[in-house]
Design a protein around this motif. Structure first.
Motif, short mmCIF file in Angstrom:
data_model
loop_
_atom_site.label_atom_id
_atom_site.label_comp_id
_atom_site.label_asym_id
_atom_site.label_seq_id
_atom_site.Cartn_x
_atom_site.Cartn_y
_atom_site.Cartn_z
N HIS A 52 0.78 -1.10 0.05
CA HIS A 52 -0.12 -0.07 -0.03
C HIS A 52 0.79 1.43 -0.01
CE1 HIS A 52 -3.50 -2.64 0.80
NE2 HIS A 52 -2.62 -2.98 1.62
N HIS A 53 2.04 1.14 -0.26
CA HIS A 53 3.09 2.18 -0.14
C HIS A 53 2.88 3.09 -1.31
CE1 HIS A 53 6.57 4.24 1.22
NE2 HIS A 53 6.21 3.52 2.38
N SER A 54 3.20 4.33 -1.19
CA SER A 54 2.75 5.46 -2.32
C SER A 54 4.22 5.48 -2.99
CB SER A 54 2.70 6.84 -1.83
OG SER A 54 3.63 7.19 -0.94
N ASP A 55 5.34 4.86 -2.53
CA ASP A 55 6.68 4.56 -3.26
C ASP A 55 6.44 3.94 -4.59
OD1 ASP A 55 8.03 6.42 -1.57
OD2 ASP A 55 9.26 4.62 -0.55
N LEU A 56 5.83 2.82 -4.71
CA LEU A 56 5.57 2.05 -5.71
C LEU A 56 4.75 3.09 -6.81
CD1 LEU A 56 4.21 -1.14 -4.27
CD2 LEU A 56 6.23 -0.64 -5.28
N ARG A 57 4.04 3.76 -6.56
CA ARG A 57 3.43 4.93 -7.68
C ARG A 57 4.47 5.95 -8.15
NH1 ARG A 57 -0.80 7.37 -4.49
NH2 ARG A 57 -0.57 5.43 -3.15
N VAL A 58 5.32 6.04 -7.31
CA VAL A 58 6.37 7.15 -7.43
C VAL A 58 7.67 6.54 -8.44
CG1 VAL A 58 8.43 8.44 -6.51
CG2 VAL A 58 6.33 8.63 -5.41
N LEU A 59 7.80 5.31 -8.27
CA LEU A 59 8.72 4.33 -8.80
C LEU A 59 8.12 4.29 -10.19
CD1 LEU A 59 11.13 2.98 -8.87
CD2 LEU A 59 10.01 0.76 -8.40
N ARG A 60 6.86 3.78 -10.46
CA ARG A 60 5.99 3.65 -11.67
C ARG A 60 6.12 5.07 -12.42
NH1 ARG A 60 2.23 0.49 -9.23
NH2 ARG A 60 0.81 2.34 -8.67
N THR A 61 6.00 6.22 -12.00
CA THR A 61 6.09 7.42 -12.71
C THR A 61 7.35 7.59 -13.13
OG1 THR A 61 4.08 8.26 -11.30
CG2 THR A 61 5.29 9.85 -12.30
N ALA A 62 8.34 7.69 -12.27
CA ALA A 62 9.76 7.75 -12.85
C ALA A 62 10.02 6.80 -13.90
CB ALA A 62 10.56 7.40 -11.43
N TYR A 63 9.77 5.54 -13.82
CA TYR A 63 10.03 4.86 -14.77
C TYR A 63 9.42 5.24 -16.17
CZ TYR A 63 10.55 0.15 -17.49
OH TYR A 63 10.94 -0.59 -18.42
N ARG A 64 8.16 5.39 -15.95
CA ARG A 64 7.36 6.06 -17.18
C ARG A 64 7.96 7.19 -17.89
NH1 ARG A 64 2.32 7.09 -14.65
NH2 ARG A 64 2.31 5.01 -14.49
N TRP A 65 8.55 8.20 -16.94
CA TRP A 65 8.97 9.45 -17.63
C TRP A 65 10.43 8.92 -18.10
CZ3 TRP A 65 7.39 13.61 -18.94
CH2 TRP A 65 6.34 14.27 -18.38
#
Length: 151
Positions: A52-65
Motif C-alpha cells: 500500500h506504499h506510495s513509493d510504488l506509484r512514485v517508482l512507476r511514474t519515474a520509470y514511465r518518464w
C-alpha cells in the motif's frame, strides 16, 4: 483489484467415491465446547505495508518518464527525418553541408548517434532517478519481510 480469500459460499468436501452426491444444504458450524483463544495483541505496524506504499506509484511514474524521454528522443528525431524527407525533398537533396554531403544523407547518418544518445539518456535517468527508488523499496521490502518473519 484485490483478492478475497474467503469463499462466497460455504465449503463442502466432495462425497466419498462410492456415495452419490447429496443436495446442498447450508449448515452452520456447531458451537465448539472450548472457547476460541483470544487473539494475541500485536503492536500495530509503524507504517503501512509495502503493498500500500506510495513509493510504488512514485517508482512507476519515474520509470514511465524514463521510457518516454528515451523513446521520444529516438522516435522524435526519426519522425523529423521522415517529415523533412516527405515535405522538403529540395532541402534534403539540394542543400549540401560540410564535405559536399547532402543534408538528407547527413541527417540519415546522424540517426545512429541519436539512438546512442537515447540509450545514454535512458541509462542516465535510470541511474539518477529510477534505481535509487527501486533500491529503497527493495530494502523496505526486506525489512518488512524480516519483521513479518520475526512475529
Amino acid at each position: 483489484m484485490s483478492y478475497d480469500p474467503s469463499p462466497s459460499y460455504p465449503h463442502r468436501p466432495p462425497p466419498p467415491p462410492n456415495q452419490p452426491p447429496q443436495p446442498y444444504q447450508h449448515q452452520r458450524p456447531s458451537p465448539s465446547p472450548h472457547p476460541a483463544p483470544a487473539p494475541a495483541h500485536h503492536r500495530p505496524p509503524r507504517r503501512t505495508p509495502l503493498g500500500h506504499h506510495s513509493d510504488l506509484r512514485v517508482l512507476r511514474t519515474a520509470y514511465r518518464w524514463q521510457r518516454r524521454t528515451a523513446t521520444l528522443t529516438a522516435l522524435g528525431y526519426f519522425t523529423l527525418f521522415l517529415i523533412l524527407s516527405a515535405y522538403a525533398p529540395g532541402f534534403m537533396t539540394a542543400t549540401t553541408l560540410a564535405g559536399g554531403l547532402p543534408t538528407g544523407l547527413l541527417l540519415a547518418l546522424l540517426q545512429l548517434p541519436v539512438t546512442w544518445l537515447a540509450i545514454a539518456l535512458y541509462e542516465h535517468t535510470a541511474r539518477r532517478h529510477v534505481d535509487p527508488l527501486a533500491d529503497r523499496i527493495r530494502k523496505e521490502a526486506e525489512l518488512d519481510a524480516r519483521r513479518g518473519a520475526g512475529r
